[in-house]
Design an enzyme around this catalytic site. Structure first.
Site, PDB file in Angstrom:
ATOM      1  N   PHE A  16       0.832  -1.209   0.000  1.00  0.00           N
ATOM      2  CA  PHE A  16       0.000   0.000   0.000  1.00  0.00           C
ATOM      3  C   PHE A  16       0.869   1.263   0.000  1.00  0.00           C
ATOM      4  O   PHE A  16       0.895   2.024  -0.977  1.00  0.00           O
ATOM      5  CB  PHE A  16      -0.945  -0.069   1.209  1.00  0.00           C
ATOM      6  N   ASP A  36      10.107  -6.728  -3.284  1.00  0.00           N
ATOM      7  CA  ASP A  36       8.938  -7.211  -2.527  1.00  0.00           C
ATOM      8  C   ASP A  36       8.831  -8.723  -2.665  1.00  0.00           C
ATOM      9  O   ASP A  36       9.194  -9.277  -3.711  1.00  0.00           O
ATOM     10  CB  ASP A  36       7.656  -6.545  -3.086  1.00  0.00           C
ATOM     11  N   TYR A  67      22.216  -7.556  -2.542  1.00  0.00           N
ATOM     12  CA  TYR A  67      23.395  -6.824  -3.019  1.00  0.00           C
ATOM     13  C   TYR A  67      23.007  -5.962  -4.197  1.00  0.00           C
ATOM     14  O   TYR A  67      22.802  -6.477  -5.300  1.00  0.00           O
ATOM     15  CB  TYR A  67      24.507  -7.809  -3.409  1.00  0.00           C
ATOM     16  N   ASN A 102      19.776  -6.836   7.451  1.00  0.00           N
ATOM     17  CA  ASN A 102      20.221  -6.928   6.052  1.00  0.00           C
ATOM     18  C   ASN A 102      20.228  -5.562   5.367  1.00  0.00           C
ATOM     19  O   ASN A 102      21.171  -5.206   4.659  1.00  0.00           O
ATOM     20  CB  ASN A 102      19.320  -7.892   5.276  1.00  0.00           C
ATOM     21  N   LYS A 108      25.185   0.395   5.128  1.00  0.00           N
ATOM     22  CA  LYS A 108      26.538   0.626   5.654  1.00  0.00           C
ATOM     23  C   LYS A 108      27.576   0.411   4.550  1.00  0.00           C
ATOM     24  O   LYS A 108      28.472   1.226   4.353  1.00  0.00           O
ATOM     25  CB  LYS A 108      26.767  -0.363   6.807  1.00  0.00           C
ATOM     26  N   TYR A 148       4.875  -7.918  15.991  1.00  0.00           N
ATOM     27  CA  TYR A 148       4.992  -6.681  15.204  1.00  0.00           C
ATOM     28  C   TYR A 148       5.601  -5.569  16.060  1.00  0.00           C
ATOM     29  O   TYR A 148       6.599  -4.961  15.678  1.00  0.00           O
ATOM     30  CB  TYR A 148       3.597  -6.294  14.719  1.00  0.00           C
ATOM     31  N   TYR A 162      23.448   0.935  14.611  1.00  0.00           N
ATOM     32  CA  TYR A 162      24.229   1.171  13.378  1.00  0.00           C
ATOM     33  C   TYR A 162      24.686   2.626  13.296  1.00  0.00           C
ATOM     34  O   TYR A 162      25.770   2.912  12.818  1.00  0.00           O
ATOM     35  CB  TYR A 162      23.416   0.777  12.132  1.00  0.00           C
TER      36      TYR A 162
HETATM   37  P1  NAD Z   1       1.528  -3.548   3.211  1.00  0.00           P
HETATM   38  O1  NAD Z   1       1.282  -4.866   3.834  1.00  0.00           O
HETATM   39  O2  NAD Z   1       0.610  -3.074   2.144  1.00  0.00           O
HETATM   40  O3  NAD Z   1       3.005  -3.458   2.636  1.00  0.00           O
HETATM   41  C1  NAD Z   1       4.072  -4.201   3.122  1.00  0.00           C
HETATM   42  C2  NAD Z   1       4.829  -4.765   1.926  1.00  0.00           C
HETATM   43  O4  NAD Z   1       5.978  -5.500   2.392  1.00  0.00           O
HETATM   44  C3  NAD Z   1       3.992  -5.742   1.108  1.00  0.00           C
HETATM   45  O5  NAD Z   1       4.116  -5.419  -0.250  1.00  0.00           O
HETATM   46  C4  NAD Z   1       4.608  -7.098   1.424  1.00  0.00           C
HETATM   47  O6  NAD Z   1       4.449  -8.036   0.377  1.00  0.00           O
HETATM   48  C5  NAD Z   1       6.055  -6.719   1.666  1.00  0.00           C
HETATM   49  N1  NAD Z   1       6.798  -7.668   2.498  1.00  0.00           N
HETATM   50  C6  NAD Z   1       6.414  -8.246   3.655  1.00  0.00           C
HETATM   51  N2  NAD Z   1       7.386  -9.027   4.133  1.00  0.00           N
HETATM   52  C7  NAD Z   1       8.423  -8.954   3.246  1.00  0.00           C
HETATM   53  C8  NAD Z   1       9.707  -9.540   3.188  1.00  0.00           C
HETATM   54  N3  NAD Z   1      10.147 -10.377   4.135  1.00  0.00           N
HETATM   55  N4  NAD Z   1      10.506  -9.237   2.123  1.00  0.00           N
HETATM   56  C9  NAD Z   1      10.079  -8.408   1.144  1.00  0.00           C
HETATM   57  N5  NAD Z   1       8.864  -7.830   1.155  1.00  0.00           N
HETATM   58  C10 NAD Z   1       8.045  -8.097   2.199  1.00  0.00           C
HETATM   59  O7  NAD Z   1       1.566  -2.485   4.405  1.00  0.00           O
HETATM   60  P2  NAD Z   1       1.726  -0.904   4.385  1.00  0.00           P
HETATM   61  O8  NAD Z   1       0.555  -0.330   5.073  1.00  0.00           O
HETATM   62  O9  NAD Z   1       2.067  -0.423   3.046  1.00  0.00           O
HETATM   63  O10 NAD Z   1       2.965  -0.714   5.369  1.00  0.00           O
HETATM   64  C11 NAD Z   1       4.267  -0.461   4.877  1.00  0.00           C
HETATM   65  C12 NAD Z   1       5.198  -0.237   6.066  1.00  0.00           C
HETATM   66  O11 NAD Z   1       4.738   0.866   6.853  1.00  0.00           O
HETATM   67  C13 NAD Z   1       5.298  -1.443   6.998  1.00  0.00           C
HETATM   68  O12 NAD Z   1       6.633  -1.583   7.420  1.00  0.00           O
HETATM   69  C14 NAD Z   1       4.427  -1.045   8.166  1.00  0.00           C
HETATM   70  O13 NAD Z   1       4.848  -1.632   9.355  1.00  0.00           O
HETATM   71  C15 NAD Z   1       4.597   0.463   8.197  1.00  0.00           C
HETATM   72  N6  NAD Z   1       3.431   1.117   8.808  1.00  0.00           N
HETATM   73  C16 NAD Z   1       2.258   1.269   8.118  1.00  0.00           C
HETATM   74  C17 NAD Z   1       1.179   1.873   8.741  1.00  0.00           C
HETATM   75  C18 NAD Z   1      -0.126   2.089   8.032  1.00  0.00           C
HETATM   76  O14 NAD Z   1      -1.050   2.618   8.645  1.00  0.00           O
HETATM   77  N7  NAD Z   1      -0.290   1.775   6.773  1.00  0.00           N
HETATM   78  C19 NAD Z   1       1.272   2.311  10.075  1.00  0.00           C
HETATM   79  C20 NAD Z   1       2.470   2.107  10.751  1.00  0.00           C
HETATM   80  C21 NAD Z   1       3.547   1.537  10.112  1.00  0.00           C
END
Ligand code: NAD
Ligand code: UDP
Length: 326
Positions: A16, A36, A67, A102, A108, A148, A162
């Site tokens: 999103f 992703d 990388y 990672n 870094k 989470y 870091y």
């Molecule tokens: P989302 O679930 O739509 O997006 C997360 C993306 O990360 C997805 O495309 C998913 O496929 C990908 N992903 C998950 N695990 C992965 C992995 N191991 N390797 C590669 N890709 C991976 O959620 P979002 O709302 O777009 O959130 C994005 C970030 O923002 C997240 O880190 C979330 O914790 C943070 N966040 C979002 C909100 C919110 O309200 N939307 C609030 C607080 C924090």
């Protein structure tokens, strides 16, 4: 259009927030590498970008090393909705912690700036209101949200280690509830749930008495905050709260969605999930002063745009029905 074209890595770029960020960075004239594993992200979210020669999508799980050579990293990869992050809690913690190691290792090695998409969940069920960045939080380390919350807290720790140990150029954004087009329709988050239910004429599921509060930020406002934070000098590391300080109860949100969709859905009460925070609202004084940033999109306007998105999606799926017109 920015003056200097940068190579930018967006992890979670098909999600999103990530898809909106990729779009914005391309508009600003950068080369974007979207990484992703499509756990919660969707190819549909980025399909309109694939013809752009400056956009590249790579399937990769950030719990494995990566990388590449870039100038900036936005680390967004992590499922964000309770339904999705609790589906495989061990993987959620791995993504936050090993994924952060990672991506920090990458930053870094190549000297890149790196932004961490942290969360208001680091404050848990807060006892301080509104939440400032100094507040250390009230998180249950054993509950169903801990994979989470604690994963994101540990990621923040790693970012600051870091910084201290390697002088890595970090930026930590604590994001509060953000909504908008391209939210996953089944992610169980309150805005997508209420809109989908209202458009389908189904019951609107209000958890608990609906008096718990959240503050909802429209996606475009949040992305502007990200870009401004990364543009700051290396002395600005955060953590900085990014969210809309306009607090509403979840019950009021349900009423607004019903009004804006013209739906005849009824509100039904369901049990409040364990550890559901009762109150949440950001103090954005720091973002205002360091980034000259504050949200611009009013809740009704953002909801109207989001409703239009879900309405189109239902029509495309052949589920199109105008709940209001029936
Ligand atoms: P989302 O679930 O739509 O997006 C997360 C993306 O990360 C997805 O495309 C998913 O496929 C990908 N992903 C998950 N695990 C992965 C992995 N191991 N390797 C590669 N890709 C991976 O959620 P979002 O709302 O777009 O959130 C994005 C970030 O923002 C997240 O880190 C979330 O914790 C943070 N966040 C979002 C909100 C919110 O309200 N939307 C609030 C607080 C924090
Ligand atoms: N919520 C609700 N009905 C739903 C989904 C969520 O009442 O169908 C409530 C939920 O209990 C919480 C708030 O809405 O109090 C926000 O939930 P969400 O999962 O969107 O985000 P978070 O709890 O992580 O802020």
């Amino acid at each position: 259009m920015s003056l200097t074209r940068k190579r930018v890595l967006v992890t979670g770029g098909a999600g999103f927030l990530g898809s909106h960020l990729c779009e914005r960075l391309l508009k600003d004239g950068h080369d974007v590498l979207c990484v992703d594993n499509y756990f919660t992200g969707r190819k549909d979210n980025i399909s309109h970008l694939l013809d752009d020669a400056h956009f590249e999508a790579m399937r990769h799980d950030i719990t494995f090393p990566l990388y590449v050579e870039v100038d900036e990293i936005y680390n967004l990869a992590c499922p964000a909705s309770p339904v999705h992050y609790q589906y495989d809690p061990v993987q959620t913690t791995k993504t936050s912690v090993i994924g952060a190691i990672n991506m920090l290792g990458l930053a870094k090695r190549i000297g890149a700036k790196i932004l961490q998409a942290s969360t208001s969940e680091v404050y848990g069920d807060p006892t301080v209101h509104p939440q400032t960045e100094e507040y250390r939080g009230n998180v249950n380390p054993l509950g169903p949200r801990a994979c989470y919350d604690e994963g994101k807290r540990c990621a923040e720790t790693l970012f600051f280690d870091y910084l201290r140990q390697h002088r890595t150029r970090i930026k930590v954004a604590r994001i509060f509830n953000t909504y908008g087009p391209r939210m996953h329709p089944n992610d169980g988050r309150v805005v997508s749930n209420f809109i989908m239910q209202a458009l389908r004429g189904e019951d609107i599921t209000l958890y608990g008495n609906g008096k718990q509060t959240r503050a909802f930020c429209y996606v475009d406002d949040l992305i502007e905050g990200f870009v401004r934070l990364v543009a700051t000098g290396d002395d600005i590391t955060g953590p900085v709260n990014l969210g809309n300080p306009h607090e509403v109860s979840v019950g009021e949100l349900a009423d607004r969605v019903i009004r804006l969709t013209g739906s005849r859905s009824r509100i039904v009460h369901r049990e409040l999930p364990q550890d559901d925070p009762l109150q949440r609202c950001p103090d954005i004084t720091l973002a205002r002063s360091t980034l000259s940033w504050e949200p611009r999109v009013a809740l009704d306007d953002g909801l109207t745009r989001t409703i239009a998105y879900f309405d189109r999606m239902l029509t495309e799926r052949g589920e199109g029905q105008d709940a209001a017109a029936e």
